[in-house]
Design a protein around this motif. Structure first.
Motif, PDB file in Angstrom:
ATOM      1  N   LEU A  63       0.833  -1.199   0.000  1.00 18.89           N
ATOM      2  CA  LEU A  63       0.000   0.000   0.000  1.00 18.89           C
ATOM      3  C   LEU A  63       0.873   1.256   0.000  1.00 18.89           C
ATOM      4  CD1 LEU A  63      -2.863   1.192   0.192  1.00 18.89           C
ATOM      5  CD2 LEU A  63      -2.673   1.037   2.676  1.00 18.89           C
ATOM      6  N   ALA A  64       1.920   1.250   0.820  1.00 21.42           N
ATOM      7  CA  ALA A  64       2.820   2.405   0.902  1.00 21.42           C
ATOM      8  C   ALA A  64       3.534   2.635  -0.427  1.00 21.42           C
ATOM      9  CB  ALA A  64       3.836   2.187   2.017  1.00 21.42           C
ATOM     10  N   ILE A  65       3.929   1.551  -1.073  1.00 23.39           N
ATOM     11  CA  ILE A  65       4.632   1.689  -2.363  1.00 23.39           C
ATOM     12  C   ILE A  65       3.706   2.286  -3.418  1.00 23.39           C
ATOM     13  CG2 ILE A  65       5.682   0.386  -4.261  1.00 23.39           C
ATOM     14  CD1 ILE A  65       6.827  -1.517  -2.085  1.00 23.39           C
ATOM     15  N   VAL A  66       2.463   1.793  -3.453  1.00 22.60           N
ATOM     16  CA  VAL A  66       1.494   2.336  -4.416  1.00 22.60           C
ATOM     17  C   VAL A  66       1.244   3.819  -4.129  1.00 22.60           C
ATOM     18  CG1 VAL A  66      -0.865   2.199  -5.284  1.00 22.60           C
ATOM     19  CG2 VAL A  66       0.397   0.109  -4.780  1.00 22.60           C
ATOM     20  N   ALA A  67       1.078   4.152  -2.835  1.00 25.43           N
ATOM     21  CA  ALA A  67       0.832   5.548  -2.460  1.00 25.43           C
ATOM     22  C   ALA A  67       2.012   6.429  -2.877  1.00 25.43           C
ATOM     23  CB  ALA A  67       0.589   5.658  -0.957  1.00 25.43           C
ATOM     24  N   ALA A  68       3.233   5.943  -2.665  1.00 25.48           N
ATOM     25  CA  ALA A  68       4.423   6.709  -3.034  1.00 25.48           C
ATOM     26  C   ALA A  68       4.472   6.920  -4.545  1.00 25.48           C
ATOM     27  CB  ALA A  68       5.681   6.002  -2.549  1.00 25.48           C
ATOM     28  N   ALA A  69       4.138   5.858  -5.302  1.00 23.03           N
ATOM     29  CA  ALA A  69       4.138   5.977  -6.766  1.00 23.03           C
ATOM     30  C   ALA A  69       3.110   7.022  -7.200  1.00 23.03           C
ATOM     31  CB  ALA A  69       3.832   4.625  -7.398  1.00 23.03           C
ATOM     32  N   GLY A  70       1.943   7.000  -6.538  1.00 20.85           N
ATOM     33  CA  GLY A  70       0.906   7.985  -6.851  1.00 20.85           C
ATOM     34  C   GLY A  70       1.357   9.387  -6.518  1.00 20.85           C
ATOM     35  N   ALA A  86       5.241   6.158 -15.573  1.00 17.48           N
ATOM     36  CA  ALA A  86       5.321   6.864 -16.862  1.00 17.48           C
ATOM     37  C   ALA A  86       4.812   8.300 -16.716  1.00 17.48           C
ATOM     38  CB  ALA A  86       4.511   6.112 -17.914  1.00 17.48           C
ATOM     39  N   TRP A  87       3.694   8.462 -15.974  1.00 13.82           N
ATOM     40  CA  TRP A  87       3.172   9.810 -15.736  1.00 13.82           C
ATOM     41  C   TRP A  87       4.183  10.660 -14.976  1.00 13.82           C
ATOM     42  CZ3 TRP A  87      -0.722  12.612 -17.566  1.00 13.82           C
ATOM     43  CH2 TRP A  87      -1.775  11.953 -18.182  1.00 13.82           C
ATOM     44  N   ILE A 143      -0.150  -5.722  -9.636  1.00 13.83           N
ATOM     45  CA  ILE A 143      -0.509  -4.362 -10.040  1.00 13.83           C
ATOM     46  C   ILE A 143       0.638  -3.684 -10.786  1.00 13.83           C
ATOM     47  CG2 ILE A 143      -2.245  -3.914  -8.254  1.00 13.83           C
ATOM     48  CD1 ILE A 143       0.044  -2.621  -6.643  1.00 13.83           C
ATOM     49  N   ALA A 144       1.564  -4.519 -11.300  1.00 11.95           N
ATOM     50  CA  ALA A 144       2.754  -3.976 -11.962  1.00 11.95           C
ATOM     51  C   ALA A 144       2.386  -3.043 -13.109  1.00 11.95           C
ATOM     52  CB  ALA A 144       3.637  -5.116 -12.460  1.00 11.95           C
ATOM     53  N   ASP A 145       1.320  -3.407 -13.849  1.00 12.97           N
ATOM     54  CA  ASP A 145       0.941  -2.583 -15.011  1.00 12.97           C
ATOM     55  C   ASP A 145       0.524  -1.185 -14.570  1.00 12.97           C
ATOM     56  OD1 ASP A 145      -1.179  -3.800 -13.686  1.00 12.97           O
ATOM     57  OD2 ASP A 145      -2.493  -3.770 -15.458  1.00 12.97           O
ATOM     58  N   LYS A 146      -0.225  -1.109 -13.446  1.00 13.05           N
ATOM     59  CA  LYS A 146      -0.666   0.203 -12.968  1.00 13.05           C
ATOM     60  C   LYS A 146       0.515   1.030 -12.454  1.00 13.05           C
ATOM     61  CE  LYS A 146      -4.925  -1.835 -12.724  1.00 13.05           C
ATOM     62  NZ  LYS A 146      -5.132  -3.272 -12.705  1.00 13.05           N
ATOM     63  N   LEU A 147       1.418   0.359 -11.742  1.00  9.04           N
ATOM     64  CA  LEU A 147       2.606   1.062 -11.242  1.00  9.04           C
ATOM     65  C   LEU A 147       3.423   1.605 -12.412  1.00  9.04           C
ATOM     66  CD1 LEU A 147       3.798  -1.175  -8.259  1.00  9.04           C
ATOM     67  CD2 LEU A 147       2.673   1.048  -8.187  1.00  9.04           C
ATOM     68  N   HIS A 165      -5.814   4.884 -12.593  1.00 12.16           N
ATOM     69  CA  HIS A 165      -4.872   3.780 -12.398  1.00 12.16           C
ATOM     70  C   HIS A 165      -4.382   3.711 -10.960  1.00 12.16           C
ATOM     71  CE1 HIS A 165      -5.009   3.050 -16.641  1.00 12.16           C
ATOM     72  NE2 HIS A 165      -4.853   4.346 -16.849  1.00 12.16           N
ATOM     73  N   LEU A 166      -4.213   4.903 -10.351  1.00 14.31           N
ATOM     74  CA  LEU A 166      -3.820   4.922  -8.938  1.00 14.31           C
ATOM     75  C   LEU A 166      -4.928   4.297  -8.089  1.00 14.31           C
ATOM     76  CD1 LEU A 166      -2.052   5.739  -6.558  1.00 14.31           C
ATOM     77  CD2 LEU A 166      -3.029   8.035  -6.684  1.00 14.31           C
ATOM     78  N   ASN A 167      -6.176   4.706  -8.346  1.00 14.37           N
ATOM     79  CA  ASN A 167      -7.294   4.163  -7.586  1.00 14.37           C
ATOM     80  C   ASN A 167      -7.440   2.662  -7.796  1.00 14.37           C
ATOM     81  OD1 ASN A 167      -7.872   6.619  -6.517  1.00 14.37           O
ATOM     82  ND2 ASN A 167      -9.610   7.069  -7.858  1.00 14.37           N
TER      83      ASN A 167
END
Lengths: 361, 304
Positions: free
Chosen positions: A249-256, A343-344, A334-338, A316-318
């Motif tokens: 969760l933290a990694i996804v949040a950081a990526a976002g 990319a963004w 969730i690699a594709d979303k990350l 994608h973040l959501n």
């Protein structure tokens, strides 16, 4: 390479500390969001269900009781009149009507027709109740070797599997907060440029990327705190369940956070005034919180809007947050979303440093 | 080796030619002034040299390095005070010095900067609460946080009272004494005259003359200026016929006469016949100033 970074981070923290209004509002916003959404959307307790057994077989009553206690669901078995009254009073979400001769019909290898009753004035609760009772009937059939069918009309209910609206939208609230929370660094950049502070900094050896990193570090803590409040209060007050790991969760949040920081920096490079920046930001955010699935579900949007929702980074973040929180997805899943978020981020930062302006001209 | 060489520098903003093909050199350790009215192109010139703007054409060699390439090594060695005071209101004086000195590898002692600019009492005051003069002094102090070899000061005494202005002049002289080169812009001709080793006078993006203040003044020193107040009604034509008179300006009874023979002019002025007693009052004779240099070169006053 990053000369001046500590001094700039220090200065930003000092400025932030002097703006209690700013961080109180920022953190208060997270509390407000979760409390308001939680109160509006949370399930009001466990499903309240009723059953009327017109077949006097004790086997049926015992089986229903056992299943209810295993699943922690309130299931009352009562008379038809009592249960109908309870349904009208809103004390039952849905009531199962098991017809006379169900067991006998099974022995003759004939199907029996059970009926589902619900109160149409509270559709959300009715939907959850019907979903649960449907499962009950299926389980009963398999345990007792019955072939009971539900009233075909009632079979068309939209079973969400019992996942409440809050659980569906909760990840989107985190995404929204990451989107807004990481706009302040770019906003500060625009105002510093407007007031000529950037111009003085540009006379020093500091590079644009150093300034952006300093602002990211200075503001990211606040954004992280916002997410922590959302997750903490969501679990504490409204029983939100985080099924995936906190690290993921933290990694996804950081990526976002990095993605939106980059996007807003790109916008900051294009806008010359603070009001212009925030007006554009609000417009873009408004589109994203609605079409990105933060405040309303987007599974059933018209097909012509679908491509638009898929073009938004918030979607994608959501999605990534949702898969981690609701479906215990790991990083691989969730690699594709990350990748899309990365990319963004890369595009945003590349554009912002390419178009970076120290002054107004 | 000169500290700065500028050749054929040109900068155009849309329709305006802000800097029009100027060339000059500044020697090491010199206090070099760029004097001119508002809009003459002083700030653009200095900001082109500082690397804050990109020239359309021309070469700038600063401390032996091509300054148009905006290298961070060069920025490390120059000190910059910008004309528009842009500071963060929520930081204290000390924190502001801390932030800006932290942007450089080489750092001057911040405590002595506070002392030098009389800001010790304001060390922990928020910048937003400073007076205009204090803010201006802080802005100049920020130009010294990296102990620079060259200091650029863009109208450093604007907004200062006369006493603070003189104090800052002393500071600038000290900077030169320490071996730094100082390049400053001003529209105060007195400042240029008192402070600068050499002065370039700019107008409409061009350098119209460049020399020491002394040489510039003596180039027009053949003329003196007589100022007086008329009591009696005397026509310009009469004044113009006074011996030695070169030009006459009369505004609301206040007369300015330039003359090559001040003694003869004054004697004749006092001897003008009048029915009602004395004709003139409050006579002063001025030697030429940079203002007069500017007027004689452009036909206009420095501050129109």
């Amino acid at each position: 390479m990053l000369a001046g970074l500590p001094a700039l981070i220090r200065a930003h923290w000092r400025i932030l500390r002097r703006e209690p209004g700013y961080w109180i509002v920022t953190l208060g916003l997270a509390v407000t969001i979760i409390v308001v959404y939680g109160s509006l959307l949370t399930n009001p307790g466990s499903p309240q269900l009723g059953a009327v057994l017109l077949d006097d077989s004790t086997l049926l009553a015992d089986s229903l009781d056992a299943m209810a206690s295993i699943n922690g669901i309130d299931l009352e078995i009562g008379s038809l009149d009592d249960e109908l009254a309870a349904l009208e009073d809103g004390k039952r979400w849905a009531v199962l009507l098991v017809p006379e001769g169900t067991i006998a019909a099974a022995e003759r290898d004939e199907p029996a027709i059970a009926q589902l009753l619900y109160n149409g004035t509270s559709p959300l609760e009715a939907a959850v109740g019907r979903g649960v009772l449907r499962e009950f009937v299926a389980d009963l059939n398999s345990i007792l070797g019955l072939t009971t069918d539900l009233d075909p009309q009632e079979m068309t209910v939209d079973g969400s599997g019992g996942l409440g609206l809050l659980a569906t939208l909760f990840p989107g609230l985190i995404g929204m907060s990451l989107m807004f929370g990481n706009s302040w660094a770019a906003g500060t950049l625009v105002s510093w440029r407007q007031f000529g502070i950037l111009k003085r900094i540009s006379a020093s050896p500091v590079r644009p990327v150093t300034l952006e990193i300093a602002q990211f570090v200075a503001f990211a803590g606040l954004s992280a705190l916002q997410v922590t409040i959302l997750v903490g209060l969501g679990q504490l007050l409204f029983g939100v369940h985080i099924s995936g790991s906190y690290l993921t969760l933290a990694i996804v949040a950081a990526a976002g956070a990095v993605a939106f920081m980059g996007i807003w920096y790109a916008l900051a490079a294009l806008m010359s005034s603070t009001p212009g920046f925030f007006a554009t930001l609000n417009l873009a955010s408004f589109v994203m919180i609605f079409l990105g699935g933060s405040v309303v579900p987007i599974e059933n949007v018209p097909s012509w809007i679908k491509p638009l929702t898929q073009a938004l980074p918030l979607t994608h973040l959501n999605d990534a947050l949702r898969e981690v929180i609701n479906d215990s997805a790991d990083l691989q899943a969730i690699a594709d979303k990350l990748l899309i978020l990365t990319a963004w981020a890369v595009a945003g930062f590349a554009l912002s440093t390419r178009l970076f302006r120290w002054g107004r001209q | 080796m000169p500290a700065l060489t500028v050749s054929n520098l040109t900068k155009r903003y849309k329709d305006v030619l802000a800097v029009d093909d100027i060339s000059f050199t500044v020697d090491d350790g010199e206090i070099f002034g760029i004097l001119g009215p508002n809009g003459a192109g002083k700030t653009t010139t200095i900001e082109l040299i500082e690397g804050l703007r990109k020239p359309d054409s021309g070469q700038i060699t600063l401390l032996g390095v091509d300054a148009t390439r905006q290298s961070s090594q060069l920025k490390e060695r120059i000190g910059v005070q910008l004309q528009a005071v842009a500071l963060i209101p929520n930081l204290t004086v000390w924190e502001t010095l801390d932030m800006f000195s932290g942007l450089y590898r080489k750092r001057a002692d911040r405590q002595s900067l506070l002392t030098r600019f009389a800001l010790e009492d304001k060390r922990d005051s928020r910048v937003g609460k400073l007076s205009g003069g204090q803010r201006q002094r802080l802005s100049v102090a920020l130009g010294l946080v990296n102990d620079p070899e060259i200091v650029f000061l863009d109208e450093p005494t604007t907004g200062l009272d006369p006493q603070a202005r003189r104090a800052l002049w002393d500071t600038v002289r000290d900077l030169a004494r320490e071996g730094r080169t100082v390049i400053l812009t001003t529209h105060y001709m007195e400042e240029a005259e008192q402070l600068c080793d050499r002065v370039a006078i700019m107008d409409h993006g061009r350098i119209i003359t460049l020399d020491t203040p002394k040489n510039l003044v003596s180039s027009v020193a053949a003329e003196r200026t007589i100022e007086c107040t008329l009591i009696a009604d005397i026509g310009d034509d009469v004044l113009g016929r006074l011996p030695g008179a070169q030009s006459v300006q009369a505004v609301d009874g206040f007369v300015t006469i330039t003359t090559t023979e001040p003694t003869a002019t004054i004697r004749a002025l006092l001897n003008l016949e009048s029915d009602s007693g004395p004709t003139v009052d409050d006579i002063r004779v001025r030697t030429a100033t940079l203002e007069d240099v500017f007027i004689s070169l452009t036909g206009r006053a420095l501050r129109d």
